[in-house]
Scaffold this active site. Structure first.
Site, mmCIF file in Angstrom:
data_model
loop_
_atom_site.group_PDB
_atom_site.id
_atom_site.type_symbol
_atom_site.label_atom_id
_atom_site.label_comp_id
_atom_site.label_asym_id
_atom_site.label_seq_id
_atom_site.Cartn_x
_atom_site.Cartn_y
_atom_site.Cartn_z
ATOM 1 N N ASP A 276 0.771 -1.099 -0.181
ATOM 2 C CA ASP A 276 -0.158 -0.034 0.060
ATOM 3 C C ASP A 276 0.799 1.266 -0.040
ATOM 4 O O ASP A 276 1.524 1.679 -1.084
ATOM 5 C CB ASP A 276 -0.824 -0.146 1.317
ATOM 6 C CG ASP A 276 -2.187 1.082 1.184
ATOM 7 O OD1 ASP A 276 -2.825 0.958 0.473
ATOM 8 O OD2 ASP A 276 -2.249 1.491 2.372
ATOM 9 N N LYS B 260 -1.051 -2.047 -4.723
ATOM 10 C CA LYS B 260 -1.771 -0.839 -4.749
ATOM 11 C C LYS B 260 -0.978 0.417 -5.052
ATOM 12 O O LYS B 260 -0.609 1.425 -4.466
ATOM 13 C CB LYS B 260 -2.599 -0.185 -3.639
ATOM 14 C CG LYS B 260 -3.991 -0.999 -3.284
ATOM 15 C CD LYS B 260 -4.677 -0.325 -2.158
ATOM 16 C CE LYS B 260 -5.015 -1.385 -1.041
ATOM 17 N NZ LYS B 260 -5.538 -0.794 0.223
ATOM 18 N N PHE C 145 -10.329 -0.587 -0.109
ATOM 19 C CA PHE C 145 -9.659 -1.472 1.075
ATOM 20 C C PHE C 145 -10.362 -2.895 0.698
ATOM 21 O O PHE C 145 -11.532 -3.424 0.855
ATOM 22 C CB PHE C 145 -10.250 -1.011 2.410
ATOM 23 C CG PHE C 145 -9.498 -1.823 3.546
ATOM 24 C CD1 PHE C 145 -8.179 -1.135 3.950
ATOM 25 C CD2 PHE C 145 -10.275 -2.810 4.292
ATOM 26 C CE1 PHE C 145 -7.534 -1.923 5.154
ATOM 27 C CE2 PHE C 145 -9.567 -3.427 5.342
ATOM 28 C CZ PHE C 145 -8.237 -3.105 5.478
ATOM 29 N N VAL C 146 -9.469 -4.002 0.726
ATOM 30 C CA VAL C 146 -9.730 -5.456 0.414
ATOM 31 C C VAL C 146 -9.479 -6.196 1.371
ATOM 32 O O VAL C 146 -8.612 -6.137 2.388
ATOM 33 C CB VAL C 146 -8.961 -5.703 -0.821
ATOM 34 C CG1 VAL C 146 -9.599 -4.793 -1.996
ATOM 35 C CG2 VAL C 146 -7.532 -5.643 -0.842
ATOM 36 N N ASP D 167 -6.943 -8.785 6.256
ATOM 37 C CA ASP D 167 -8.036 -8.598 7.288
ATOM 38 C C ASP D 167 -8.521 -7.215 7.367
ATOM 39 O O ASP D 167 -7.949 -6.372 6.846
ATOM 40 C CB ASP D 167 -7.387 -8.954 8.826
ATOM 41 C CG ASP D 167 -6.309 -8.137 9.081
ATOM 42 O OD1 ASP D 167 -5.559 -7.785 8.271
ATOM 43 O OD2 ASP D 167 -6.575 -7.424 10.216
ATOM 44 N N ARG E 139 -9.827 -12.916 7.184
ATOM 45 C CA ARG E 139 -8.845 -13.600 6.666
ATOM 46 C C ARG E 139 -9.276 -14.973 5.929
ATOM 47 O O ARG E 139 -8.483 -15.580 4.958
ATOM 48 C CB ARG E 139 -7.722 -14.072 7.558
ATOM 49 C CG ARG E 139 -7.132 -12.753 8.424
ATOM 50 C CD ARG E 139 -5.820 -13.023 9.072
ATOM 51 N NE ARG E 139 -5.323 -12.107 10.119
ATOM 52 C CZ ARG E 139 -4.801 -11.024 9.601
ATOM 53 N NH1 ARG E 139 -4.420 -10.791 8.624
ATOM 54 N NH2 ARG E 139 -4.183 -9.977 10.646
HETATM 55 P P1 IMP Z 1 2.098 -0.578 3.831
HETATM 56 O O1 IMP Z 1 3.135 -0.680 4.768
HETATM 57 O O2 IMP Z 1 1.247 0.755 3.957
HETATM 58 O O3 IMP Z 1 2.630 -0.782 2.262
HETATM 59 O O4 IMP Z 1 1.092 -1.490 4.214
HETATM 60 C C1 IMP Z 1 1.028 -2.891 4.083
HETATM 61 C C2 IMP Z 1 0.253 -3.510 4.764
HETATM 62 O O5 IMP Z 1 -0.874 -2.908 5.323
HETATM 63 C C3 IMP Z 1 -0.208 -4.974 4.532
HETATM 64 O O6 IMP Z 1 0.675 -6.130 4.865
HETATM 65 C C4 IMP Z 1 -1.710 -5.126 5.097
HETATM 66 O O7 IMP Z 1 -1.273 -5.534 6.232
HETATM 67 C C5 IMP Z 1 -2.106 -3.899 5.421
HETATM 68 N N1 IMP Z 1 -3.028 -3.288 4.236
HETATM 69 C C6 IMP Z 1 -2.974 -2.374 3.348
HETATM 70 N N2 IMP Z 1 -3.907 -2.179 2.419
HETATM 71 C C7 IMP Z 1 -4.870 -3.126 2.824
HETATM 72 C C8 IMP Z 1 -6.139 -3.688 2.314
HETATM 73 O O8 IMP Z 1 -6.647 -3.007 1.472
HETATM 74 N N3 IMP Z 1 -6.662 -4.701 3.130
HETATM 75 C C9 IMP Z 1 -6.159 -4.959 4.233
HETATM 76 N N4 IMP Z 1 -4.954 -4.754 4.723
HETATM 77 C C10 IMP Z 1 -4.250 -3.947 3.933
#
Ligand code: IMP
Ligand code: MG
Length: 184
Positions: free
Chosen positions: A108, A136, A157-158, A164, A170
């Site tokens: 993300d 994303k 948000f998926v 989860d 999950r």
């Molecule tokens: P980042 O550090 O912002 O890249 O986030 C990564 C982590 O955020 C992932 O491993 C997920 O645990 C959580 N995450 C990000 N987007 C989503 C989503 O759409 N659904 C569920 N978990 C998400």
């Protein structure tokens, strides 16, 4: 689990069903098998979100690989990252000289993987590549490229197939967009 179950009812749409997930994971496993010929990669599962994807993926990779688990936290009960990455469980063994693949559920902002990349590079991995079921790219706040991903998705948000919301969903066998009425 049938589409009548409550877990399914909380989705506004299904993005990838079981057959689509299985086909994408198989294709990715075959790519990694080709790219790592002659090597014995170390596959690191980032708990808990990547666990379902990880156990399916490693069975599609025909190489003498080894596995490790790591747990990281950045969200809590929210659909927006706290921006703070915390290590909950570290690796059991050194990774010096290994060809490492970090396996995530979704990228993300990129903060989790950018933190892990810096950490594992400093421990002397021979090579380090990033694998994620979902990507994303429009949400990045730090520059980060995923080396292997199954699907690029828009900003929604998926949940499901390991992903989860507040630790739930999950066990959904599909990936779907969580209906905003669940969290707003
Ligand atoms: P980042 O550090 O912002 O890249 O986030 C990564 C982590 O955020 C992932 O491993 C997920 O645990 C959580 N995450 C990000 N987007 C989503 C989503 O759409 N659904 C569920 N978990 C998400
Ligand atoms: Mg996660």
């Amino acid at each position: 689990m049938t589409p009548n179950s409550q877990l399914f009812q909380d989705l506004s749409s299904v993005l990838y069903d079981e057959a689509q997930l299985a086909a994408a994971v198989k294709a990715l496993g075959e790519r990694i098998t080709q790219d790592y010929q002659g090597k014995s990669p170390l596959m690191i599962c980032i708990l808990k979100g990547a666990s379902l994807f990880f156990t399916d993926l490693i069975r599609q990779i025909d190489l003498p690989l080894t596995i490790e688990f790591m747990a990281i936290s950045s969200y809590g009960a929210s659909t927006v990252s706290s921006g703070e990455v915390r290590m909950i469980k570290d690796l059991d063994r050194p990774i010096k000289g290994r060809d490492v693949l970090i396996v995530e559920d979704i990228v993300d902002s990129g903060m989790t993987l950018s933190y892990l990349t810096r950490l594992l590079h400093s421990r002397g991995a021979n090579s380090l590549k990033l694998v994620s079921l979902l990507d994303k790219p429009s949400r990045r706040t730090v520059p980060l490229t995923v080396d292997y991903s199954c699907f690029q998705i828009p900003d929604a948000f998926v949940v499901g197939y390991g992903l989860d919301y507040d630790e739930k969903y999950r066990n959904l066998p599909v990936v779907g967009i969580l209906d905003p009425k669940v969290y707003s």
